[in-house]
Design a protein around this motif. Sequence first.
Motif, short mmCIF file in Angstrom:
data_model
loop_
_atom_site.label_atom_id
_atom_site.label_comp_id
_atom_site.label_asym_id
_atom_site.label_seq_id
_atom_site.Cartn_x
_atom_site.Cartn_y
_atom_site.Cartn_z
N SER A 19 44.13 15.08 11.09
CA SER A 19 43.79 13.88 11.84
C SER A 19 42.41 14.05 12.47
CB SER A 19 44.82 13.62 12.94
OG SER A 19 44.42 12.54 13.77
N SER A 21 41.75 12.87 15.28
CA SER A 21 42.00 12.79 16.71
C SER A 21 42.20 14.18 17.32
CB SER A 21 43.26 11.96 17.00
OG SER A 21 43.15 10.67 16.44
N MET A 23 44.35 16.65 19.30
CA MET A 23 45.81 16.69 19.38
C MET A 23 46.28 17.76 20.36
SD MET A 23 46.76 16.32 15.33
CE MET A 23 48.51 16.14 15.69
N ASP A 24 47.47 17.53 20.89
CA ASP A 24 48.12 18.46 21.80
C ASP A 24 49.60 18.46 21.47
OD1 ASP A 24 48.54 20.24 23.83
OD2 ASP A 24 47.69 18.99 25.43
N SER A 27 51.74 15.29 20.21
CA SER A 27 50.85 14.22 19.74
C SER A 27 51.44 13.52 18.52
CB SER A 27 49.48 14.78 19.38
OG SER A 27 48.80 15.25 20.53
N ASP A 28 51.26 12.21 18.45
CA ASP A 28 51.69 11.40 17.31
C ASP A 28 50.51 10.51 16.94
OD1 ASP A 28 52.82 9.72 15.46
OD2 ASP A 28 54.65 9.36 16.61
N VAL A 29 49.76 10.91 15.92
CA VAL A 29 48.49 10.25 15.62
C VAL A 29 48.40 9.92 14.13
CG1 VAL A 29 47.28 11.43 17.51
CG2 VAL A 29 47.34 12.47 15.23
N PRO A 30 47.54 8.97 13.76
CA PRO A 30 47.33 8.69 12.33
C PRO A 30 46.51 9.79 11.67
CG PRO A 30 45.86 7.35 13.67
CD PRO A 30 46.79 8.06 14.62
N GLY A 31 46.68 9.95 10.37
CA GLY A 31 45.94 10.97 9.64
C GLY A 31 46.31 10.95 8.18
N GLY A 100 43.91 19.01 13.90
CA GLY A 100 43.29 17.89 14.59
C GLY A 100 41.80 18.12 14.73
#
Length: 295
Positions: A19, A21, A23-24, A27-31, A100
């Motif tokens: 991703s 973004s 991240m930690d 985390s729930d992110v697009p990728g 990330g």
Amino acid sequence: MTPDILCIGSVLWDVIGRSASVMDKGSDVPGRITRLPGGVALNIAMTLARMGRKPALLSAVGRDAQGIDLVTQCDRLGLITEHLYRSDDLPTDQYMAVEGANGLIAAIADAHSLEAAGDKILRPLINGALGSDTAPFGGTIALDGNLTESLLSVIAGHPAFTAADLRVAPASPGKAERLLPFLTSRRGTLYVNLEEAGILCQTRFDTAPEAAERLIQRGAARALVTDGGRTTCDATADGLVSADPPRVLVTRVTGAGDTFMAAHMNAELEGADRATALTRALAAAAAYVSGDITS
């Protein structure tokens, strides 16, 4: 086909989620999620093949659908797969990682089949196919630390490896201690990062030159220590050679250490001196993490 270098260790599928973004935990992110041939031994072999080498793989790959697909991909890449141990009972191994914008977030390596296969993967070096105890393989061997600690200990003193230019890398910081037999036997060239060097020396280091020098004091015949974007060092009993990696925008990290190791070995096989080989390896790794070299 006769190989000019052997790559021993993990040959598996890499499942990588990336991703853009930061991240930690949680985390729930697009990728993007990709599945590619991977594993330390395979990553090194693929890089060497792109450089014109003829690497052979010594590993364990299942006869399941994933294994058949993986070996087919390896054949297409020009790798020598005839010496692989193919098991009817063991599934093909996998590695899963999440990356990330702030680097590697987490990873899980499922190399249980490689560990279960044990010394079966070394048979071609003993039964005469590639070498034997009395006529050991005399070329370069890249060895990764996904093998069990007991098997790595055997390799460190095995007569089938006495004539080889042995290059060794841990699979991850969590497996770095498995390389201790190569310190006590004073054999092989170790490729480690700063954290892994600290684990092997049971301390923490601030710089790669400091870590590399300590590894030599602990018994390493030769040690190359990387530290991300900071100074990298190549140490032997004859002294230290250091260089800084090129500054690039990092787009991926999984496989960077394998690219560095393969490029360094290839440079030395071409006759480069220590300083030149280190510079070339750092340039190759930088191109890889920036995305300029395809996986």
